[in-house]
Design a protein around this motif. Sequence first.
Motif, short mmCIF file in Angstrom:
data_model
loop_
_atom_site.label_atom_id
_atom_site.label_comp_id
_atom_site.label_asym_id
_atom_site.label_seq_id
_atom_site.Cartn_x
_atom_site.Cartn_y
_atom_site.Cartn_z
N TYR A 135 3.36 8.29 0.49
CA TYR A 135 3.69 8.35 -0.94
C TYR A 135 4.78 7.36 -1.35
O TYR A 135 5.43 7.55 -2.38
CB TYR A 135 4.12 9.78 -1.33
N GLY B 83 -6.00 3.93 -7.20
CA GLY B 83 -6.39 5.02 -6.32
C GLY B 83 -7.72 4.72 -5.65
O GLY B 83 -8.47 3.84 -6.08
N PRO C 202 0.85 -1.19 0.00
CA PRO C 202 0.00 0.00 0.00
C PRO C 202 0.88 1.24 0.00
O PRO C 202 2.08 1.15 0.31
CB PRO C 202 -0.78 -0.13 1.31
N LEU C 203 0.33 2.36 -0.38
CA LEU C 203 1.09 3.61 -0.41
C LEU C 203 1.10 4.23 0.98
O LEU C 203 0.05 4.61 1.51
CB LEU C 203 0.46 4.56 -1.43
N TYR C 204 2.28 4.32 1.59
CA TYR C 204 2.45 4.94 2.91
C TYR C 204 3.36 6.14 2.76
O TYR C 204 4.52 5.99 2.37
CB TYR C 204 3.05 3.94 3.90
N HIS D 65 -0.20 10.34 -7.13
CA HIS D 65 0.34 10.03 -5.81
C HIS D 65 1.30 8.84 -5.82
O HIS D 65 2.05 8.65 -4.87
CB HIS D 65 -0.82 9.77 -4.84
N PHE D 66 1.29 8.07 -6.89
CA PHE D 66 2.19 6.91 -6.97
C PHE D 66 3.56 7.27 -7.55
O PHE D 66 4.42 6.40 -7.66
CB PHE D 66 1.55 5.82 -7.83
N SER E 107 0.02 -1.76 -6.06
CA SER E 107 -0.14 -0.84 -4.94
C SER E 107 -1.53 -0.23 -4.97
O SER E 107 -2.22 -0.25 -5.99
CB SER E 107 0.92 0.28 -5.01
N ASN E 108 -1.95 0.29 -3.82
CA ASN E 108 -3.21 1.04 -3.78
C ASN E 108 -3.06 2.17 -2.78
O ASN E 108 -2.24 2.13 -1.87
CB ASN E 108 -4.38 0.13 -3.44
N SER E 109 -3.85 3.21 -3.00
CA SER E 109 -3.78 4.41 -2.17
C SER E 109 -5.18 4.89 -1.83
O SER E 109 -6.12 4.66 -2.58
CB SER E 109 -3.03 5.52 -2.94
#
Length: 228
Positions: free
Chosen positions: A90, A173, A86-88, A145-146, A136-138
């Motif tokens: 950015y 996203g 996951p996106l932490y 943002h990725f 990944s997911n955000s």
Amino acid sequence: MKLLAFQGSPRMEKGNTEKILQAFLEGAREAGAETETLYLRRMNINPCTGCFSCWFQTPGECVQKDDMKEVLEKILEADVLIWATPLYIYNMTAYMKAMFERILPLIKPDIIEGKDGLASHPARYKSKRQRWILISNSGFPEQEHFESLLHCFDRVCTIWTRGEGFAVTILKGAGELMRYFDIKLFEPFFEAVRDAGREFVETGSVSQETKARVDKPLWEYAQTASKP
């Protein structure tokens, strides 16, 4: 074909990253691939200390005695490496960053000129070219943002894959929609991800049609569900 997935979410099987990753792996297995998922939170992987013993004192072997020794062996055996995080802030999670830094024993200290003209380090072991996949997911909806995550992986991925870069990227996203809406609403998305996994194993790539289905914004499914 052996696919080795590194799952970097601290929520492990309960997270959104897991839902996407396992759909891809399910499709890959349907096409005959062998898959394995390593949940990094469960593993004993210490951060790199920067001692460079793996380069000079014990070439190819880290002096730290933890689970990374087994991980490095699995990396050398795999045909495909899947990085799922996951996106932490950015970027990747701390669990994945610690593991990512510890691949140093697989690289030699020599400095060579890469295909892009920039200095780099060669692989320690001559082997078949491995292919990389990023999942990944955000919580944020926009794809921008990725960018930091992609930039962080880019140099190592390009060198490791001998100039190919990521074979497949699935960057979603608004991932938190999968927590707050009925997960069944997103079955068309997961079916597209399964198709992507199956196509990758069968053909070595994902068709434009399937990629378009994978890239369809998640909120479009939620909007459809909210209509009377």
